[in-house]
Design an enzyme around this catalytic site. Sequence first.
Site, PDB file in Angstrom:
ATOM      1  N   CYS A 124       0.834  -1.209   0.000  1.00  0.00           N
ATOM      2  CA  CYS A 124       0.000   0.000   0.000  1.00  0.00           C
ATOM      3  C   CYS A 124       0.869   1.259   0.000  1.00  0.00           C
ATOM      4  O   CYS A 124       0.468   2.292  -0.540  1.00  0.00           O
ATOM      5  CB  CYS A 124      -0.956   0.005   1.182  1.00  0.00           C
ATOM      6  N   HIS A 149      -1.513   1.245   7.501  1.00  0.00           N
ATOM      7  CA  HIS A 149      -1.958   1.187   6.108  1.00  0.00           C
ATOM      8  C   HIS A 149      -1.870   2.577   5.480  1.00  0.00           C
ATOM      9  O   HIS A 149      -2.097   3.582   6.154  1.00  0.00           O
ATOM     10  CB  HIS A 149      -3.405   0.675   6.072  1.00  0.00           C
TER      11      HIS A 149
END
Length: 490
Positions: A138, A441
């Site tokens: 990510c 994330h």
Amino acid sequence: VCRSNKSPWVCLTCSSVHCGRYVNGHAKKHYEDAQIPMTNHKKTEKQEKVQHTVCMDCSSYSTYCYRCDDFVVNDTKLGLVQKVREHLQNLENSAFTSDRHRKRKLLENSSLNSKLLKVNGNTTALCATGLRNLGNTCFMNAILQSLSNIQQFCCYFKELPAVELRNGKTAGRRTYHTRSQGDNNVSLVEEFRKTLCALWQGSQTAFSPESLFYVVWKIMPNFRGYQQQDAHEFMRYLLDHLHLELQGGFNGVSRSVILQENSNLSGSNKCCINGASTVVTAIFGGILQNEVNCLICGTESRKFDPFLDLSLDIPSQFRNKRTKNQEGGPMCTLRDCLRSFTDLEELDETELYMCHKCKKKQKSTKKFWIQKLPKVLCLHLKRFHWTAYLRNKVDTYVEFPLRGLDMKCYLLEPENSGPESCLYDLVAVVVHHGSGVGSGHYTAYAAHEGRWFHFNDSTVTLTDEETVGKAKAYILFYVERQAKPGAEKL
């Protein structure tokens, strides 16, 4: 053994499947067990050659050799590794896994299919394309989506001629694959170009940046493996390596010739980092003036430093204010962070300045001025800092403008700049969700043709300015506002 579904690796000797090197290491244990000499049977020459050293990642189809302790790109004379790849690809699309495949596609496309845009009464689908997560990638996806929305930068790469790396034997194939090339021929620029071309083409299926990630592993060893990485660190490595590779050439065409064809980039560009100017320095390059004054004799020292981004501290007095709506105390703003970066600062005992007049280290003050602003101003907020044993995150909300960021007061010679040249409008924001740099994330917000999108790996959704403004920014990309046609300098 551990029933992990992350990064399954298949042994190319016996076809057993274990978790990969960067999960719990059972594939490595399988290799080590195969090295133990057989005691119950007399070893033959054939048995000695069976080593179980080579595995294939079932997700990205990359091949790893435990004996070499590295990823390998060569194949057998009969092309057996490629046959295994094709077999795994067929399995993925077969009837046995169609239900799982359908569910995955449904997850990837649900936001795209459900989010429709009404333009002049007509409903149209989103044109943005997501990026598949290849295993904690990510950090890379958020940076790629942000850079893809910086039009000058993105268009330059998309208009480059394709790099033909194929030899005569494979010249008839239309599909180019990085793994068929040797270590010396992998091209970061080419894979970056192909990734940018795949985005914003209207496809509702997320694009897999597998080939780009493979090249990243080859030329940036820091990012090998499937652990979470720092998005800012990745962005700097990516831009630096693109800059270095662009100083070479494309199919015999010199980089300088390609750059000169784009007058918007080549004109009046004076910022060079590590050699000749490229599109990287033409777009992101600025120049700082570092001014140091000796407090004992008053000697002033000036140094000019090129930069691609500015890393800003979040002032300590704001570090307890977590959210935008939290009451009590002043709100931390981007201007506070910029002011903290450029304000006069007295260096502490560990940073004593070597004064050439006093001939020894003395107490001194330091101040930064911006001598030249870049076309795209990249601001990195230092959210991670080291304590005695670990790296903590500063979770403070920092208020930032979506348009009209005025940088004039930080310039060394503001009187020489035009009325519009110091104004910047936000084009992208990278956000880190979670508590630590090695976990959490990354997602990105970016503006495209007047609309804001939220990029969360495979999922892309339309969003609004209010939602963007509430984000806890980690990296901010501001684009220089263009002067209106016909506007004259006063």
